[in-house]
Design a protein around this motif. Structure first.
Motif, PDB file in Angstrom:
ATOM      1  N   ALA A   1      -4.089  11.711  -2.885  1.00  0.00           N
ATOM      2  CA  ALA A   1      -4.801  10.742  -2.203  1.00  0.00           C
ATOM      3  C   ALA A   1      -4.218   9.192  -2.470  1.00  0.00           C
ATOM      4  CB  ALA A   1      -6.253  10.789  -2.641  1.00  0.00           C
ATOM      5  N   ASP A   2      -4.080   8.981  -3.797  1.00  0.00           N
ATOM      6  CA  ASP A   2      -3.530   7.959  -4.211  1.00  0.00           C
ATOM      7  C   ASP A   2      -2.146   7.373  -3.672  1.00  0.00           C
ATOM      8  OD1 ASP A   2      -5.774   7.562  -5.907  1.00  0.00           O
ATOM      9  OD2 ASP A   2      -4.868   7.886  -7.619  1.00  0.00           O
ATOM     10  N   PHE A   3      -1.429   8.505  -3.675  1.00  0.00           N
ATOM     11  CA  PHE A   3      -0.099   8.435  -2.866  1.00  0.00           C
ATOM     12  C   PHE A   3       0.155   7.878  -1.792  1.00  0.00           C
ATOM     13  CE2 PHE A   3       3.591  10.224  -0.937  1.00  0.00           C
ATOM     14  CZ  PHE A   3       4.688   9.840  -1.856  1.00  0.00           C
ATOM     15  N   PHE A   4      -0.820   8.686  -0.717  1.00  0.00           N
ATOM     16  CA  PHE A   4      -0.792   8.178   0.479  1.00  0.00           C
ATOM     17  C   PHE A   4      -1.540   6.931   0.707  1.00  0.00           C
ATOM     18  CE2 PHE A   4       0.452  12.500   1.246  1.00  0.00           C
ATOM     19  CZ  PHE A   4       1.159  12.636   2.371  1.00  0.00           C
ATOM     20  N   PHE A   5      -2.550   6.554   0.218  1.00  0.00           N
ATOM     21  CA  PHE A   5      -3.372   5.460   0.216  1.00  0.00           C
ATOM     22  C   PHE A   5      -2.566   4.182   0.053  1.00  0.00           C
ATOM     23  CE2 PHE A   5      -6.418   2.101  -0.494  1.00  0.00           C
ATOM     24  CZ  PHE A   5      -7.191   2.349   1.109  1.00  0.00           C
ATOM     25  N   GLU A   6      -1.775   4.294  -1.237  1.00  0.00           N
ATOM     26  CA  GLU A   6      -0.899   3.231  -1.381  1.00  0.00           C
ATOM     27  C   GLU A   6       0.205   2.966  -0.620  1.00  0.00           C
ATOM     28  OE1 GLU A   6       2.699   3.053  -4.792  1.00  0.00           O
ATOM     29  OE2 GLU A   6       1.000   3.452  -5.647  1.00  0.00           O
ATOM     30  N   ARG A   7       0.651   3.923   0.003  1.00  0.00           N
ATOM     31  CA  ARG A   7       1.721   3.545   1.206  1.00  0.00           C
ATOM     32  C   ARG A   7       1.140   3.159   2.493  1.00  0.00           C
ATOM     33  NH1 ARG A   7       3.158   6.130  -2.922  1.00  0.00           N
ATOM     34  NH2 ARG A   7       5.481   6.434  -3.412  1.00  0.00           N
TER      35      ARG A   7
END
Length: 141
Positions: free
Chosen positions: A121-127
């Motif tokens: 979730a963090d990985f995709f949201f950051e992008r």
């Protein structure tokens, strides 16, 4: 002083795939994420009409493109060859800066519901945040 590590493109892609796998990210997750996210977009009172005006009846084509885009972002798949800024620029008569915060909120909600791990979730949201900010900076400044 340490020497810089020079990796081949193949080694880098293997590292990215390993990292994605450790978070539970694969093409099946990306497909589910894109389908669920754009279902929310279509149902949204603010964004639904904007996307409908741009996409019309070709949602299946748009979803394929978005799956390629996110697979390229997350898995370094190299399947996306589009030019997103010009594609959005031609719809500036309908896109407003505040749409990006709605888009991002819907993306976060979808990740909270669908992501296989908090790291994913963090990985995709950051992008997604970076993408949204870049679009706003290019389209409206």
């Amino acid at each position: 002083m340490t020497e810089p590590v020079i990796r081949t493109a193949s080694a880098r892609q293997t590292d990215i795939a390993r990292q994605a796998d450790s978070m539970g990210v694969d093409e099946a997750f990306i497909s589910d994420l894109v389908d669920a996210f754009y279902a929310r977009i279509q149902a949204d009172d603010d964004l639904g009409p904007v996307f409908e005006a741009a996409i019309g009846d070709d949602w299946s084509g748009h979803l394929v493109t978005m799956k390629q885009f996110w697979a390229s972002i997350a898995l370094n798949a190299g399947t996306y060859g589009g030019r997103p800024i010009p594609a959005h620029h031609k719809h500036l008569d309908k896109i407003r800066p505040e749409h990006f915060s709605i888009w991002l909120s819907l993306f976060r909600q979808t990740l909270q519901d669908r992501a296989p791990s908090p790291e994913a979730a963090d990985f995709f949201f950051e992008r997604a945040e970076r993408i949204g900010l870049n679009f706003q900076n290019i389209l409206f400044k």
